[in-house]
Scaffold this motif. Sequence first.
Motif, PDB file in Angstrom:
ATOM      1  N   SER A  13      44.385  48.526  42.333  1.00 57.24           N
ATOM      2  CA  SER A  13      44.996  47.191  42.282  1.00 57.24           C
ATOM      3  C   SER A  13      45.993  47.062  41.113  1.00 57.24           C
ATOM      4  O   SER A  13      46.324  45.958  40.690  1.00 57.24           O
ATOM      5  CB  SER A  13      43.909  46.120  42.192  1.00 57.24           C
ATOM      6  OG  SER A  13      42.943  46.444  41.214  1.00 57.24           O
ATOM      7  N   GLU A  15      46.006  48.018  37.803  1.00 57.08           N
ATOM      8  CA  GLU A  15      45.704  47.902  36.384  1.00 57.08           C
ATOM      9  C   GLU A  15      45.644  49.307  35.787  1.00 57.08           C
ATOM     10  O   GLU A  15      45.240  50.257  36.447  1.00 57.08           O
ATOM     11  CB  GLU A  15      44.344  47.208  36.148  1.00 57.08           C
ATOM     12  CG  GLU A  15      44.302  45.767  36.611  1.00 57.08           C
ATOM     13  CD  GLU A  15      44.014  45.617  38.102  1.00 57.08           C
ATOM     14  OE1 GLU A  15      43.655  46.633  38.757  1.00 57.08           O
ATOM     15  OE2 GLU A  15      44.183  44.500  38.639  1.00 57.08           O
ATOM     16  N   PHE A  52      32.710  39.871  32.823  1.00 57.30           N
ATOM     17  CA  PHE A  52      33.284  40.041  34.163  1.00 57.30           C
ATOM     18  C   PHE A  52      32.688  41.277  34.829  1.00 57.30           C
ATOM     19  O   PHE A  52      32.364  42.261  34.152  1.00 57.30           O
ATOM     20  CB  PHE A  52      34.807  40.208  34.074  1.00 57.30           C
ATOM     21  CG  PHE A  52      35.513  38.951  33.629  1.00 57.30           C
ATOM     22  CD1 PHE A  52      35.966  38.036  34.556  1.00 57.30           C
ATOM     23  CD2 PHE A  52      35.692  38.686  32.278  1.00 57.30           C
ATOM     24  CE1 PHE A  52      36.609  36.862  34.151  1.00 57.30           C
ATOM     25  CE2 PHE A  52      36.337  37.518  31.865  1.00 57.30           C
ATOM     26  CZ  PHE A  52      36.787  36.610  32.805  1.00 57.30           C
ATOM     27  N   GLY A  55      36.148  44.321  39.501  1.00 59.91           N
ATOM     28  CA  GLY A  55      36.741  43.722  40.702  1.00 59.91           C
ATOM     29  C   GLY A  55      36.883  42.221  40.618  1.00 59.91           C
ATOM     30  O   GLY A  55      37.534  41.609  41.475  1.00 59.91           O
ATOM     31  N   ASP A  56      36.320  41.586  39.573  1.00 60.59           N
ATOM     32  CA  ASP A  56      36.498  40.127  39.414  1.00 60.59           C
ATOM     33  C   ASP A  56      37.919  39.820  38.967  1.00 60.59           C
ATOM     34  O   ASP A  56      38.493  40.546  38.159  1.00 60.59           O
ATOM     35  CB  ASP A  56      35.556  39.583  38.321  1.00 60.59           C
ATOM     36  CG  ASP A  56      34.097  39.605  38.738  1.00 60.59           C
ATOM     37  OD1 ASP A  56      33.828  39.884  39.925  1.00 60.59           O
ATOM     38  OD2 ASP A  56      33.238  39.357  37.863  1.00 60.59           O
ATOM     39  N   GLY A  57      38.435  38.708  39.427  1.00 59.09           N
ATOM     40  CA  GLY A  57      39.718  38.230  38.909  1.00 59.09           C
ATOM     41  C   GLY A  57      39.549  37.851  37.445  1.00 59.09           C
ATOM     42  O   GLY A  57      38.615  37.127  37.091  1.00 59.09           O
ATOM     43  N   ILE A  58      40.416  38.340  36.561  1.00 61.95           N
ATOM     44  CA  ILE A  58      40.223  38.106  35.123  1.00 61.95           C
ATOM     45  C   ILE A  58      41.468  37.506  34.461  1.00 61.95           C
ATOM     46  O   ILE A  58      41.363  36.756  33.494  1.00 61.95           O
ATOM     47  CB  ILE A  58      39.776  39.432  34.430  1.00 61.95           C
ATOM     48  CG1 ILE A  58      39.487  39.237  32.934  1.00 61.95           C
ATOM     49  CG2 ILE A  58      40.775  40.543  34.636  1.00 61.95           C
ATOM     50  CD1 ILE A  58      38.740  40.406  32.306  1.00 61.95           C
ATOM     51  N   ASP A  69      46.681  37.742  40.874  1.00 68.16           N
ATOM     52  CA  ASP A  69      45.448  38.007  40.133  1.00 68.16           C
ATOM     53  C   ASP A  69      45.466  39.426  39.591  1.00 68.16           C
ATOM     54  O   ASP A  69      45.908  40.353  40.265  1.00 68.16           O
ATOM     55  CB  ASP A  69      44.237  37.835  41.053  1.00 68.16           C
ATOM     56  CG  ASP A  69      43.979  36.363  41.361  1.00 68.16           C
ATOM     57  OD1 ASP A  69      43.939  35.567  40.409  1.00 68.16           O
ATOM     58  OD2 ASP A  69      43.837  36.022  42.548  1.00 68.16           O
ATOM     59  N   TYR A  71      42.639  42.166  38.167  1.00 68.84           N
ATOM     60  CA  TYR A  71      41.194  42.317  38.317  1.00 68.84           C
ATOM     61  C   TYR A  71      40.611  43.158  37.185  1.00 68.84           C
ATOM     62  O   TYR A  71      41.253  44.084  36.682  1.00 68.84           O
ATOM     63  CB  TYR A  71      40.868  42.964  39.672  1.00 68.84           C
ATOM     64  CG  TYR A  71      41.406  42.143  40.815  1.00 68.84           C
ATOM     65  CD1 TYR A  71      40.721  41.008  41.258  1.00 68.84           C
ATOM     66  CD2 TYR A  71      42.625  42.470  41.423  1.00 68.84           C
ATOM     67  CE1 TYR A  71      41.229  40.232  42.289  1.00 68.84           C
ATOM     68  CE2 TYR A  71      43.141  41.696  42.456  1.00 68.84           C
ATOM     69  CZ  TYR A  71      42.438  40.574  42.888  1.00 68.84           C
ATOM     70  OH  TYR A  71      42.940  39.799  43.895  1.00 68.84           O
ATOM     71  N   THR A  75      33.072  46.712  34.655  1.00 72.82           N
ATOM     72  CA  THR A  75      32.216  45.602  34.240  1.00 72.82           C
ATOM     73  C   THR A  75      32.109  45.589  32.720  1.00 72.82           C
ATOM     74  O   THR A  75      31.944  46.642  32.093  1.00 72.82           O
ATOM     75  CB  THR A  75      30.810  45.780  34.872  1.00 72.82           C
ATOM     76  OG1 THR A  75      30.967  45.719  36.292  1.00 72.82           O
ATOM     77  CG2 THR A  75      29.858  44.681  34.408  1.00 72.82           C
TER      78      THR A  75
END
Lengths: 129, 365
Positions: A13, A15, A52, A55-58, A69, A71, A75
Amino acid sequence: MSNIPADLKYAASHEWVRDNEDGTVTVGITDHAQELLGDLVFVELPDVDAEFGAGDGIVVAESVKAASDVYAPLTGKVTEVNEALIDAPELVNSDPYGDGWLFMLEVEDMDMMAGLLDAAAYEDGIEEA
Amino acid sequence: MQRTALYQQHLAASGKMVDFAGWEMPIHYGSQLNEHKQVRGDAGMFDVSHMVVLDLHGPEVKPYLQQLLANDVARLSVPGKALYSCMLNQQGGIIDDLIVYYLAADCYRLVVNAATRENDLAWMRQQLAGFNVELRERDDLSMLAVQGPQARQKVMALLPALLPDIALDAAAELKPFVGVALRDWFIARTGYTGEDGFEIMIPHAQVAAAWEHLLAAGIAPIGLGARDTLRLEAGMNLYGTDMDITTSPLVSGLGWTVAWEPAARVFNGRAALEAERAAGVPQKFVGLVLQGKGVLRSHMQVVCAAGEGEITSGTFSPSLGVAIAMARVPAACGDSCEVVVRGKLMPANVVKPSFVRNGTPQINV
Protein backbone atom coordinates in the motif's frame (compact mmCIF):
# COMPACT_ATOMS: atom_id res chain seq x y z
CA MET A 1 11.37 6.37 -12.77
CA SER A 2 10.57 6.54 -9.10
CA ASN A 3 13.21 6.14 -6.45
CA ILE A 4 13.04 2.92 -4.34
CA PRO A 5 15.96 2.76 -1.86
CA ALA A 6 17.31 -0.76 -1.41
CA ASP A 7 17.86 -0.43 2.36
CA LEU A 8 14.16 0.00 3.19
CA LYS A 9 11.22 -2.36 3.49
CA TYR A 10 7.88 -1.68 1.84
CA ALA A 11 4.16 -2.38 2.11
CA ALA A 12 2.14 -2.97 -1.05
CA SER A 13 0.00 0.00 0.00
CA HIS A 14 3.04 2.25 -0.71
CA GLU A 15 4.47 2.85 2.76
CA TRP A 16 8.21 2.51 3.37
CA VAL A 17 9.64 1.22 6.67
CA ARG A 18 13.10 1.92 8.07
CA ASP A 19 14.36 -0.30 10.92
CA ASN A 20 15.93 2.03 13.50
CA GLU A 21 17.43 -1.04 15.25
CA ASP A 22 16.12 0.03 18.66
CA GLY A 23 12.71 -1.61 18.46
CA THR A 24 11.25 1.26 16.50
CA VAL A 25 10.69 1.89 12.80
CA THR A 26 10.27 5.11 10.83
CA VAL A 27 7.46 5.13 8.27
CA GLY A 28 6.70 7.30 5.28
CA ILE A 29 5.15 7.00 1.84
CA THR A 30 7.16 6.09 -1.23
CA ASP A 31 8.29 8.34 -4.02
CA HIS A 32 5.85 6.51 -6.29
CA ALA A 33 2.99 7.22 -3.85
CA GLN A 34 3.75 10.94 -3.54
CA GLU A 35 3.90 11.17 -7.31
CA LEU A 36 0.47 9.56 -7.63
CA LEU A 37 -1.00 11.85 -4.98
CA GLY A 38 0.38 15.11 -6.36
CA ASP A 39 1.16 18.11 -4.18
CA LEU A 40 0.26 17.44 -0.55
CA VAL A 41 -1.58 20.24 1.21
CA PHE A 42 -2.45 18.67 4.57
CA VAL A 43 -1.27 15.66 6.57
CA GLU A 44 -3.38 14.42 9.49
CA LEU A 45 -0.92 12.72 11.86
CA PRO A 46 -1.75 10.22 14.62
CA ASP A 47 -1.45 10.98 18.34
CA VAL A 48 1.78 9.96 20.05
CA ASP A 49 1.23 6.82 22.18
CA ALA A 50 -1.75 5.75 20.09
CA GLU A 51 -1.72 2.06 19.17
CA PHE A 52 -2.43 0.66 15.74
CA GLY A 53 -2.71 -2.79 14.22
CA ALA A 54 -0.99 -3.67 10.97
CA GLY A 55 -3.23 -2.46 8.13
CA ASP A 56 -5.10 0.15 10.21
CA GLY A 57 -5.50 3.60 8.73
CA ILE A 58 -3.05 5.81 10.65
CA VAL A 59 -2.46 8.97 8.59
CA VAL A 60 -4.62 10.90 6.13
CA ALA A 61 -2.63 12.50 3.33
CA GLU A 62 -4.63 15.18 1.53
CA SER A 63 -3.30 16.33 -1.80
CA VAL A 64 -4.67 18.81 -4.30
CA LYS A 65 -6.35 15.81 -5.91
CA ALA A 66 -7.72 13.62 -3.14
CA ALA A 67 -7.56 12.39 0.43
CA SER A 68 -5.68 9.10 0.85
CA ASP A 69 -5.28 6.82 3.84
CA VAL A 70 -1.81 5.72 4.88
CA TYR A 71 -1.81 2.38 6.71
CA ALA A 72 0.26 1.16 9.65
CA PRO A 73 2.63 -1.37 8.07
CA LEU A 74 3.18 -3.16 11.40
CA THR A 75 1.39 -3.40 14.73
CA GLY A 76 2.73 -1.00 17.33
CA LYS A 77 2.59 2.25 19.29
CA VAL A 78 3.34 5.70 17.88
CA THR A 79 6.45 7.18 19.55
CA GLU A 80 6.93 10.29 17.44
CA VAL A 81 5.30 12.12 14.54
CA ASN A 82 6.88 14.48 12.03
CA GLU A 83 5.48 17.79 13.25
CA ALA A 84 7.29 19.68 10.49
CA LEU A 85 4.59 18.38 8.15
CA ILE A 86 1.92 20.45 9.91
CA ASP A 87 3.31 23.60 8.31
CA ALA A 88 5.19 22.02 5.42
CA PRO A 89 3.29 19.03 4.01
CA GLU A 90 5.17 19.52 0.74
CA LEU A 91 8.21 17.86 2.39
CA VAL A 92 6.51 14.56 1.59
CA ASN A 93 6.73 15.46 -2.10
CA SER A 94 10.22 16.90 -2.09
CA ASP A 95 11.91 14.38 0.22
CA PRO A 96 9.67 11.35 0.79
CA TYR A 97 12.41 9.17 2.34
CA GLY A 98 14.05 11.93 4.39
CA ASP A 99 12.44 15.08 5.80
CA GLY A 100 9.04 13.89 4.59
CA TRP A 101 8.85 10.93 7.00
CA LEU A 102 5.46 10.55 8.74
CA PHE A 103 5.75 8.78 12.10
CA MET A 104 7.78 6.37 14.24
CA LEU A 105 6.32 3.21 15.64
CA GLU A 106 7.45 1.04 18.55
CA VAL A 107 6.86 -2.31 16.97
CA GLU A 108 5.16 -5.12 18.89
CA ASP A 109 6.99 -7.92 17.07
CA MET A 110 10.03 -7.10 14.95
CA ASP A 111 9.83 -10.53 13.32
CA MET A 112 6.87 -9.16 11.37
CA MET A 113 9.36 -7.06 9.36
CA ALA A 114 10.06 -10.23 7.41
CA GLY A 115 6.54 -10.08 6.02
CA LEU A 116 7.17 -6.75 4.30
CA LEU A 117 8.45 -6.37 0.74
CA ASP A 118 12.03 -5.64 -0.24
CA ALA A 119 12.77 -2.97 -2.83
CA ALA A 120 12.76 -5.39 -5.76
CA ALA A 121 9.42 -6.93 -4.78
CA TYR A 122 7.84 -3.52 -4.25
CA GLU A 123 9.08 -2.37 -7.64
CA ASP A 124 7.61 -5.50 -9.28
CA GLY A 125 4.32 -4.72 -7.58
CA ILE A 126 4.03 -1.18 -8.88
CA GLU A 127 5.08 -2.20 -12.38
CA GLU A 128 2.25 -4.72 -12.54
CA ALA A 129 -0.28 -2.20 -11.26
CA MET B 1 -8.10 9.78 -27.45
CA GLN B 2 -7.66 13.12 -29.21
CA ARG B 3 -4.53 15.23 -28.99
CA THR B 4 -4.14 18.96 -29.46
CA ALA B 5 -1.57 20.51 -31.80
CA LEU B 6 0.59 21.11 -28.71
CA TYR B 7 0.85 17.48 -27.61
CA GLN B 8 4.59 17.28 -28.30
CA GLN B 9 5.13 20.55 -26.42
CA HIS B 10 3.36 19.11 -23.39
CA LEU B 11 5.59 16.04 -23.43
CA ALA B 12 8.70 18.20 -23.85
CA ALA B 13 7.61 20.23 -20.80
CA SER B 14 7.14 17.01 -18.73
CA GLY B 15 3.37 17.32 -18.76
CA LYS B 16 1.58 14.55 -16.91
CA MET B 17 -1.07 13.63 -19.44
CA VAL B 18 -4.57 12.53 -18.45
CA ASP B 19 -7.89 11.92 -20.16
CA PHE B 20 -10.03 15.05 -20.09
CA ALA B 21 -13.32 14.77 -21.99
CA GLY B 22 -11.69 12.45 -24.51
CA TRP B 23 -8.60 14.62 -24.91
CA GLU B 24 -5.10 13.78 -23.72
CA MET B 25 -4.32 16.89 -21.69
CA PRO B 26 -1.66 17.92 -19.13
CA ILE B 27 -2.95 17.86 -15.53
CA HIS B 28 0.34 19.41 -14.35
CA TYR B 29 3.96 19.77 -15.41
CA GLY B 30 5.49 18.80 -12.05
CA SER B 31 3.71 20.81 -9.37
CA GLN B 32 0.14 22.03 -9.52
CA LEU B 33 0.76 24.33 -6.55
CA ASN B 34 3.76 26.03 -8.15
CA GLU B 35 1.82 26.47 -11.39
CA HIS B 36 -1.06 28.06 -9.51
CA LYS B 37 1.30 30.54 -7.83
CA GLN B 38 3.04 31.26 -11.13
CA VAL B 39 -0.25 32.50 -12.60
CA ARG B 40 -1.19 34.57 -9.53
CA GLY B 41 2.24 36.17 -9.34
CA ASP B 42 3.56 36.39 -12.90
CA ALA B 43 2.19 34.72 -16.03
CA GLY B 44 1.41 31.23 -17.25
CA MET B 45 -0.12 29.64 -20.33
CA PHE B 46 -2.74 26.94 -20.76
CA ASP B 47 -3.49 24.86 -23.81
CA VAL B 48 -7.28 25.01 -23.99
CA SER B 49 -7.54 23.80 -27.57
CA HIS B 50 -9.99 21.10 -26.50
CA MET B 51 -12.60 23.82 -26.06
CA VAL B 52 -15.02 24.23 -28.93
CA VAL B 53 -15.09 27.33 -31.13
CA LEU B 54 -18.25 27.83 -33.21
CA ASP B 55 -18.99 30.60 -35.69
CA LEU B 56 -22.56 31.59 -36.45
CA HIS B 57 -23.27 33.54 -39.61
CA GLY B 58 -26.42 34.78 -41.23
CA PRO B 59 -29.01 37.56 -41.30
CA GLU B 60 -30.99 36.03 -38.42
CA VAL B 61 -28.14 35.17 -36.09
CA LYS B 62 -29.10 37.79 -33.50
CA PRO B 63 -32.72 36.61 -32.99
CA TYR B 64 -31.44 33.02 -33.03
CA LEU B 65 -29.04 33.73 -30.15
CA GLN B 66 -31.69 35.77 -28.33
CA GLN B 67 -33.82 32.63 -28.24
CA LEU B 68 -30.95 30.23 -27.58
CA LEU B 69 -29.27 32.04 -24.68
CA ALA B 70 -30.49 33.19 -21.27
CA ASN B 71 -28.31 36.27 -21.48
CA ASP B 72 -29.18 38.78 -24.20
CA VAL B 73 -26.78 39.36 -27.09
CA ALA B 74 -28.56 42.68 -27.65
CA ARG B 75 -26.28 43.88 -24.85
CA LEU B 76 -23.39 43.56 -27.30
CA SER B 77 -22.89 46.49 -29.63
CA VAL B 78 -19.12 47.03 -29.71
CA PRO B 79 -17.43 44.62 -32.16
CA GLY B 80 -15.37 42.02 -30.28
CA LYS B 81 -17.35 42.42 -27.05
CA ALA B 82 -17.98 39.18 -25.15
CA LEU B 83 -20.89 38.00 -23.04
CA TYR B 84 -21.06 35.06 -20.63
CA SER B 85 -24.29 33.10 -20.82
CA CYS B 86 -26.03 29.87 -20.02
CA MET B 87 -27.74 27.84 -22.74
CA LEU B 88 -30.90 26.39 -21.22
CA ASN B 89 -33.41 23.72 -22.13
CA GLN B 90 -37.11 24.46 -21.83
CA GLN B 91 -37.10 23.26 -18.21
CA GLY B 92 -34.51 25.88 -17.31
CA GLY B 93 -31.75 23.29 -16.89
CA ILE B 94 -28.28 24.33 -18.02
CA ILE B 95 -27.14 22.57 -21.21
CA ASP B 96 -23.83 24.45 -21.10
CA ASP B 97 -22.23 27.74 -20.15
CA LEU B 98 -20.39 29.65 -22.85
CA ILE B 99 -18.84 32.85 -24.05
CA VAL B 100 -20.34 34.61 -27.07
CA TYR B 101 -18.40 37.27 -28.98
CA TYR B 102 -20.15 39.83 -31.16
CA LEU B 103 -18.12 40.13 -34.35
CA ALA B 104 -20.60 41.79 -36.74
CA ALA B 105 -24.35 42.18 -37.12
CA ASP B 106 -24.47 38.86 -38.97
CA CYS B 107 -21.61 37.07 -37.23
CA TYR B 108 -21.03 35.84 -33.67
CA ARG B 109 -18.45 33.45 -32.24
CA LEU B 110 -19.19 31.03 -29.38
CA VAL B 111 -16.79 29.10 -27.16
CA VAL B 112 -18.38 26.09 -25.46
CA ASN B 113 -17.08 23.27 -23.28
CA ALA B 114 -15.31 20.23 -24.69
CA ALA B 115 -17.18 17.71 -22.55
CA THR B 116 -20.55 18.94 -23.80
CA ARG B 117 -19.57 19.34 -27.45
CA GLU B 118 -21.86 16.78 -29.11
CA ASN B 119 -24.85 17.59 -26.95
CA ASP B 120 -24.44 21.33 -27.52
CA LEU B 121 -24.10 20.94 -31.27
CA ALA B 122 -27.17 18.71 -31.49
CA TRP B 123 -29.24 21.20 -29.48
CA MET B 124 -27.97 24.22 -31.39
CA ARG B 125 -28.67 22.56 -34.76
CA GLN B 126 -32.16 21.61 -33.65
CA GLN B 127 -32.77 25.21 -32.59
CA LEU B 128 -31.68 26.47 -36.02
CA ALA B 129 -35.06 25.50 -37.49
CA GLY B 130 -36.78 28.61 -38.86
CA PHE B 131 -33.68 30.81 -38.70
CA ASN B 132 -31.48 31.79 -41.60
CA VAL B 133 -28.24 31.00 -39.77
CA GLU B 134 -25.24 28.86 -40.59
CA LEU B 135 -23.29 27.14 -37.81
CA ARG B 136 -19.65 26.34 -38.49
CA GLU B 137 -17.29 24.37 -36.23
CA ARG B 138 -13.87 25.98 -36.15
CA ASP B 139 -11.82 22.81 -35.76
CA ASP B 140 -8.95 24.60 -37.48
CA LEU B 141 -8.23 26.71 -34.40
CA SER B 142 -6.13 25.98 -31.33
CA MET B 143 -6.59 28.08 -28.22
CA LEU B 144 -4.05 29.34 -25.70
CA ALA B 145 -4.93 31.14 -22.48
CA VAL B 146 -2.12 33.35 -21.18
CA GLN B 147 -2.99 34.55 -17.70
CA GLY B 148 -1.41 36.46 -14.84
CA PRO B 149 -0.47 40.03 -13.88
CA GLN B 150 2.42 40.02 -16.40
CA ALA B 151 0.57 38.09 -19.11
CA ARG B 152 -0.58 40.89 -21.40
CA GLN B 153 2.68 42.78 -21.26
CA LYS B 154 4.67 39.63 -22.09
CA VAL B 155 2.37 38.63 -24.93
CA MET B 156 2.40 42.12 -26.44
CA ALA B 157 6.20 42.11 -26.44
CA LEU B 158 6.18 38.92 -28.55
CA LEU B 159 3.32 39.68 -30.92
CA PRO B 160 5.34 41.65 -33.50
CA ALA B 161 7.45 38.55 -34.12
CA LEU B 162 4.43 36.26 -34.29
CA LEU B 163 2.19 38.52 -36.35
CA PRO B 164 4.60 40.60 -38.45
CA ASP B 165 3.62 43.51 -40.66
CA ILE B 166 0.28 44.33 -39.10
CA ALA B 167 -0.83 46.96 -36.61
CA LEU B 168 -1.18 45.53 -33.12
CA ASP B 169 -2.64 48.58 -31.37
CA ALA B 170 -6.07 46.98 -31.23
CA ALA B 171 -4.67 44.12 -29.13
CA ALA B 172 -2.68 46.46 -26.89
CA GLU B 173 -5.77 48.58 -26.22
CA LEU B 174 -8.28 45.79 -25.59
CA LYS B 175 -10.65 46.47 -22.72
CA PRO B 176 -11.64 43.60 -20.40
CA PHE B 177 -14.02 41.11 -22.02
CA VAL B 178 -13.34 42.30 -25.56
CA GLY B 179 -11.56 40.48 -28.37
CA VAL B 180 -10.16 41.38 -31.76
CA ALA B 181 -9.36 39.46 -34.94
CA LEU B 182 -5.78 39.97 -36.09
CA ARG B 183 -5.26 38.29 -39.46
CA ASP B 184 -6.30 34.65 -38.81
CA TRP B 185 -5.82 34.96 -35.03
CA PHE B 186 -8.38 36.10 -32.48
CA ILE B 187 -7.12 37.69 -29.28
CA ALA B 188 -9.49 38.34 -26.39
CA ARG B 189 -8.95 39.85 -22.96
CA THR B 190 -10.80 37.06 -21.20
CA GLY B 191 -9.88 34.14 -18.98
CA TYR B 192 -10.80 31.64 -16.32
CA THR B 193 -8.35 32.45 -13.52
CA GLY B 194 -9.40 35.77 -11.98
CA GLU B 195 -6.25 37.37 -13.36
CA ASP B 196 -5.74 39.69 -16.30
CA GLY B 197 -4.63 38.09 -19.55
CA PHE B 198 -5.58 36.91 -22.98
CA GLU B 199 -7.28 33.96 -24.58
CA ILE B 200 -5.86 33.56 -28.07
CA MET B 201 -7.24 31.48 -30.93
CA ILE B 202 -4.52 30.50 -33.37
CA PRO B 203 -4.55 28.28 -36.49
CA HIS B 204 -3.15 24.83 -35.61
CA ALA B 205 -0.14 25.25 -37.90
CA GLN B 206 1.04 28.35 -36.02
CA VAL B 207 0.32 27.43 -32.43
CA ALA B 208 3.50 25.45 -31.70
CA ALA B 209 5.67 28.39 -32.75
CA ALA B 210 3.60 30.72 -30.58
CA TRP B 211 3.98 28.34 -27.62
CA GLU B 212 7.76 28.18 -28.06
CA HIS B 213 8.03 31.98 -28.16
CA LEU B 214 5.92 32.35 -25.03
CA LEU B 215 7.89 29.64 -23.25
CA ALA B 216 11.19 31.33 -24.14
CA ALA B 217 9.81 34.57 -22.68
CA GLY B 218 9.36 32.87 -19.31
CA ILE B 219 5.65 32.17 -19.54
CA ALA B 220 5.42 28.78 -17.82
CA PRO B 221 3.02 26.07 -19.01
CA ILE B 222 0.16 25.48 -16.57
CA GLY B 223 -1.89 22.29 -16.34
CA LEU B 224 -5.60 21.70 -15.94
CA GLY B 225 -5.12 21.03 -12.21
CA ALA B 226 -4.06 24.60 -11.51
CA ARG B 227 -6.71 25.84 -13.95
CA ASP B 228 -9.28 24.29 -11.63
CA THR B 229 -7.90 25.76 -8.38
CA LEU B 230 -7.47 29.18 -10.04
CA ARG B 231 -11.03 29.30 -11.34
CA LEU B 232 -12.39 28.09 -8.01
CA GLU B 233 -10.53 30.83 -6.12
CA ALA B 234 -11.89 33.31 -8.67
CA GLY B 235 -15.42 32.04 -7.97
CA MET B 236 -16.02 30.90 -11.53
CA ASN B 237 -18.37 27.97 -12.04
CA LEU B 238 -17.35 24.74 -13.76
CA TYR B 239 -19.94 23.04 -15.94
CA GLY B 240 -20.70 19.45 -14.94
CA THR B 241 -19.58 20.13 -11.38
CA ASP B 242 -21.20 23.34 -10.14
CA MET B 243 -24.15 23.17 -12.52
CA ASP B 244 -25.60 20.83 -15.12
CA ILE B 245 -28.80 19.94 -16.97
CA THR B 246 -30.61 19.30 -13.66
CA THR B 247 -29.89 22.73 -12.16
CA SER B 248 -31.10 26.16 -13.17
CA PRO B 249 -28.96 29.31 -13.20
CA LEU B 250 -30.97 30.56 -10.21
CA VAL B 251 -29.61 27.83 -7.91
CA SER B 252 -26.13 27.95 -9.46
CA GLY B 253 -25.06 31.49 -8.63
CA LEU B 254 -25.73 32.49 -12.22
CA GLY B 255 -28.93 34.51 -11.83
CA TRP B 256 -26.89 37.58 -12.85
CA THR B 257 -26.40 36.07 -16.31
CA VAL B 258 -30.14 35.83 -16.98
CA ALA B 259 -31.42 38.87 -18.88
CA TRP B 260 -35.05 39.23 -17.76
CA GLU B 261 -35.49 42.50 -19.65
CA PRO B 262 -36.90 43.08 -22.14
CA ALA B 263 -39.80 41.03 -20.80
CA ALA B 264 -40.96 40.35 -24.35
CA ARG B 265 -37.81 38.39 -25.24
CA VAL B 266 -38.76 34.72 -25.26
CA PHE B 267 -35.67 32.62 -24.61
CA ASN B 268 -35.45 28.88 -24.03
CA GLY B 269 -36.23 28.11 -20.40
CA ARG B 270 -37.69 31.55 -19.65
CA ALA B 271 -41.10 30.27 -18.57
CA ALA B 272 -39.52 27.70 -16.27
CA LEU B 273 -37.22 30.28 -14.67
CA GLU B 274 -40.09 32.71 -14.15
CA ALA B 275 -42.11 29.98 -12.45
CA GLU B 276 -39.10 29.06 -10.29
CA ARG B 277 -38.60 32.68 -9.31
CA ALA B 278 -42.28 33.24 -8.57
CA ALA B 279 -42.42 30.15 -6.34
CA GLY B 280 -39.34 31.29 -4.40
CA VAL B 281 -35.93 29.79 -5.19
CA PRO B 282 -35.35 27.20 -2.44
CA GLN B 283 -31.56 27.10 -2.65
CA LYS B 284 -28.68 29.49 -3.05
CA PHE B 285 -25.13 29.11 -4.30
CA VAL B 286 -22.46 30.21 -1.85
CA GLY B 287 -18.77 30.06 -1.05
CA LEU B 288 -17.46 28.18 1.98
CA VAL B 289 -14.24 28.70 3.94
CA LEU B 290 -13.31 25.83 6.22
CA GLN B 291 -12.29 26.68 9.77
CA GLY B 292 -9.34 24.51 10.74
CA LYS B 293 -7.25 21.96 8.92
CA GLY B 294 -8.63 19.82 6.16
CA VAL B 295 -9.65 19.96 2.54
CA LEU B 296 -13.15 20.50 1.16
CA ARG B 297 -14.14 18.25 -1.76
CA SER B 298 -17.08 18.05 -4.12
CA HIS B 299 -20.15 16.15 -2.86
CA MET B 300 -19.35 16.72 0.81
CA GLN B 301 -22.53 17.29 2.81
CA VAL B 302 -23.22 20.75 4.24
CA VAL B 303 -25.33 21.13 7.38
CA CYS B 304 -26.86 24.41 8.53
CA ALA B 305 -29.78 25.43 10.73
CA ALA B 306 -31.99 25.76 7.66
CA GLY B 307 -31.26 22.24 6.39
CA GLU B 308 -28.73 20.40 4.29
CA GLY B 309 -26.75 21.27 1.21
CA GLU B 310 -23.86 19.95 -0.85
CA ILE B 311 -20.43 21.13 -1.94
CA THR B 312 -20.27 21.32 -5.74
CA SER B 313 -16.54 21.94 -5.94
CA GLY B 314 -13.94 22.24 -3.24
CA THR B 315 -10.22 22.43 -2.89
CA PHE B 316 -7.35 23.69 -0.83
CA SER B 317 -6.75 27.30 -1.86
CA PRO B 318 -3.05 27.68 -2.63
CA SER B 319 -3.33 31.48 -2.44
CA LEU B 320 -5.14 31.62 0.91
CA GLY B 321 -3.79 28.49 2.61
CA VAL B 322 -7.25 27.31 3.63
CA ALA B 323 -9.85 24.97 2.20
CA ILE B 324 -12.52 26.69 0.10
CA ALA B 325 -15.57 25.48 -1.76
CA MET B 326 -18.66 26.37 -3.70
CA ALA B 327 -21.85 24.86 -2.38
CA ARG B 328 -25.58 24.72 -2.99
CA VAL B 329 -27.37 25.27 0.34
CA PRO B 330 -30.88 26.12 1.58
CA ALA B 331 -31.81 29.71 0.75
CA ALA B 332 -32.19 30.50 4.46
CA CYS B 333 -28.67 29.32 5.36
CA GLY B 334 -26.89 31.98 7.44
CA ASP B 335 -23.24 32.99 7.55
CA SER B 336 -21.96 29.78 9.11
CA CYS B 337 -22.50 26.06 8.61
CA GLU B 338 -20.83 22.73 9.15
CA VAL B 339 -19.38 20.36 6.58
CA VAL B 340 -19.06 16.60 6.94
CA VAL B 341 -15.34 16.13 6.30
CA ARG B 342 -14.35 12.48 6.36
CA GLY B 343 -17.02 11.59 8.88
CA LYS B 344 -16.47 14.62 11.13
CA LEU B 345 -18.51 17.83 11.33
CA MET B 346 -16.21 20.81 10.79
CA PRO B 347 -17.30 24.47 10.98
CA ALA B 348 -17.15 26.67 7.89
CA ASN B 349 -17.98 30.28 7.08
CA VAL B 350 -20.49 31.05 4.36
CA VAL B 351 -19.26 33.79 2.01
CA LYS B 352 -19.83 35.15 -1.47
CA PRO B 353 -18.30 32.64 -3.90
CA SER B 354 -15.33 34.79 -4.86
CA PHE B 355 -12.09 34.18 -3.01
CA VAL B 356 -9.19 35.72 -4.96
CA ARG B 357 -9.28 38.28 -7.77
CA ASN B 358 -6.27 39.93 -9.41
CA GLY B 359 -3.98 38.41 -6.82
CA THR B 360 -6.00 39.92 -3.95
CA PRO B 361 -7.91 37.92 -1.32
CA GLN B 362 -11.63 38.73 -1.36
CA ILE B 363 -12.23 37.22 2.08
CA ASN B 364 -10.64 37.43 5.51
CA VAL B 365 -8.93 34.23 6.62
